[in-house]
Design an enzyme around this catalytic site. Structure first.
Site, short mmCIF file in Angstrom:
data_model
loop_
_atom_site.label_atom_id
_atom_site.label_comp_id
_atom_site.label_asym_id
_atom_site.label_seq_id
_atom_site.Cartn_x
_atom_site.Cartn_y
_atom_site.Cartn_z
N SER A 67 0.77 -1.37 -0.08
CA SER A 67 -0.04 0.00 0.11
C SER A 67 0.97 1.35 0.03
O SER A 67 1.78 1.54 0.67
CB SER A 67 -0.82 0.13 1.26
OG SER A 67 -1.79 1.03 1.21
N ASN A 81 9.09 9.54 4.37
CA ASN A 81 7.69 9.82 3.80
C ASN A 81 7.02 10.62 4.99
O ASN A 81 6.92 9.93 5.86
CB ASN A 81 7.20 9.08 2.75
CG ASN A 81 6.08 8.33 3.30
OD1 ASN A 81 4.99 8.72 3.47
ND2 ASN A 81 6.36 7.20 3.69
N ILE A 135 3.49 11.60 3.69
CA ILE A 135 2.34 12.08 2.75
C ILE A 135 1.33 12.25 3.75
O ILE A 135 0.57 13.14 3.19
CB ILE A 135 2.15 10.69 2.02
CG1 ILE A 135 3.21 10.32 1.17
CG2 ILE A 135 1.05 10.94 1.12
CD1 ILE A 135 3.96 11.56 0.34
N GLY A 136 0.94 11.55 4.82
CA GLY A 136 -0.14 11.94 5.60
C GLY A 136 -1.60 11.06 5.25
O GLY A 136 -2.40 11.68 5.71
N ASN A 154 -6.57 -1.46 1.62
CA ASN A 154 -5.84 -0.96 2.69
C ASN A 154 -6.88 -0.01 3.20
O ASN A 154 -7.39 1.12 2.37
CB ASN A 154 -4.65 -0.53 2.35
CG ASN A 154 -3.83 0.02 3.66
OD1 ASN A 154 -4.07 1.10 4.08
ND2 ASN A 154 -2.72 -0.77 4.22
N ASN A 207 -4.57 -0.71 8.50
CA ASN A 207 -3.46 0.08 8.98
C ASN A 207 -3.83 0.83 10.26
O ASN A 207 -4.38 1.78 10.30
CB ASN A 207 -3.17 1.39 7.75
CG ASN A 207 -1.88 2.17 8.31
OD1 ASN A 207 -1.22 1.92 9.52
ND2 ASN A 207 -1.44 3.07 7.39
N CYS A 259 -2.28 4.76 12.44
CA CYS A 259 -2.93 6.20 12.37
C CYS A 259 -3.03 6.92 13.75
O CYS A 259 -3.33 6.20 14.69
CB CYS A 259 -4.41 6.21 11.80
SG CYS A 259 -4.38 5.30 10.31
N ASN A 304 5.21 -1.68 9.00
CA ASN A 304 4.99 -0.52 8.77
C ASN A 304 6.37 0.30 8.77
O ASN A 304 7.44 -0.07 9.34
CB ASN A 304 3.97 0.13 9.25
CG ASN A 304 3.14 1.16 8.41
OD1 ASN A 304 3.56 1.82 7.64
ND2 ASN A 304 1.69 1.31 8.43
N THR A 335 8.90 0.37 -1.25
CA THR A 335 9.80 1.31 -1.83
C THR A 335 10.36 1.07 -3.24
O THR A 335 10.57 2.12 -4.09
CB THR A 335 10.94 1.63 -0.87
OG1 THR A 335 9.99 1.98 0.40
CG2 THR A 335 11.87 2.64 -1.33
#
Length: 302
Positions: free
Chosen positions: A21, A69, A71-72, A99, A126, A129, A191, A265
């Site tokens: 993801s 990263n 990205i948020g 995801n 995920n 968060c 993660n 990646t």
């Protein structure tokens, strides 16, 4: 390549290689670069019940053997995905895993219900968060919160549920056991690791969010260690990821106990990476007389 076939959570897959993801979009972006018939599955970009804007400022920074990263978790929201993307995603010749993310237990449950539709074979949850209802802590760093999210998703959906764990904890096994006890069908890990990069000219962080998630080859030894620890402690399948760049990386993760392995990646460095990795895994199996790739799962002699 029949010896690369796996059955993950009752889902037949062409190989144990899954697109991670955040690195494959919704799969449509890679269709011209990878023979998706060889790829076991794709885990799409994280989806929330409503659109998320993501973070401001610089969101990517290269590091030694990897990248940061922040990205948020920018995403268009599950309803938009279902209307505008899923019809095309269904045409792809591979399995699609949705995801999902949320800012509260209720949002996770809401999103799970939305995404329980034909064309989606499983949910990857995920839990890294921020939990806005509990002082900004991440769901994935607290066993009780991790279990609460897992149970809510399981109650809201009939699909297999894969819980994606954060490595930013002292005891990864306690989190893994908590989500297993709460009903998770599988676990994916790891993660990204929390990191920072500094611009020495300005003496300021490079990333707009100050910190970001570290991924790439630099984190592979940590990921392998956690996959090995968790696979020994739980009775559900484990999907390994973290720094996978080659077919032999996949072999290492499977030997450590992973039933399937995600590529992340590497896709950003080379959009055709997954096809190459599947071919390298196939070649390794042939050279080492492995007739069924499932035979190597958990064979690490330690």
């Amino acid at each position: 390549m029949s010896h690369l076939n796996v059955n993950f959570l009752g889902i037949p897959m062409a190989s144990p290689v899954i697109g991670a993801s955040g690195t494959v979009g919704f799969g449509l972006e890679l269709a011209d670069y990878v023979d998706l018939k060889k790829v076991g599955a794709l885990s799409g970009k994280g989806l929330a019940p409503t659109p998320w804007m993501g973070n401001n400022g610089v969101r990517i920074a290269e590091t030694t053997s990897g990248m940061l990263n922040c990205i948020g978790l920018e995403n268009p929201g599950a309803p938009y995905f279902l209307e505008h993307y899923l019809p095309e995603v269904k045409k792809l010749p591979t399995i699609f895993i949705a995801n999902m993310v949320g800012k509260s237990v209720e949002e996770y449950a809401e999103c799970a219900a939305m995404l329980t539709v034909p064309g989606i074979s499983a949910l990857e949850v995920n839990i890294s968060c921020p939990n806005v209802k509990v002082g900004g802590a991440a769901f994935g760093t607290n066993p009780k919160q991790a279990a609460a999210v897992t149970k809510a998703v399981k109650d809201a959906s009939s699909l297999p549920v894969i819980v994606k764990l954060s490595p930013n904890v002292t005891d990864i096994v306690s989190i893994a056991k908590a989500v297993e006890d709460a009903g998770a069908d599988a676990i994916s890990l790891i993660n990204t690791l929390l990191g920072i990069s500094i611009d020495i000219r300005t003496r300021k962080p490079i990333l707009g969010n100050i910190t970001g998630g570290l991924s790439g080859p630099a984190i592979k030894p940590v990921a392998l260690r956690m996959v090995w620890q968790v696979s020994k402690a739980v009775h559900i399948p484990v999907c390994g990821l973290g720094g996978v760049m080659t077919g032999t990386d996949v072999v290492e993760f499977m030997m450590a106990g992973a039933s399937t392995v995600q590529v992340g990646t590497a896709n950003l460095a080379d959009p055709s990476a997954m096809g190459r990795i599947v071919n390298e895994l196939d070649e390794w199996c042939d050279k080492n007389n492995v007739r069924d790739v499932n035979e190597i799962v958990g064979t690490l002699k330690a």
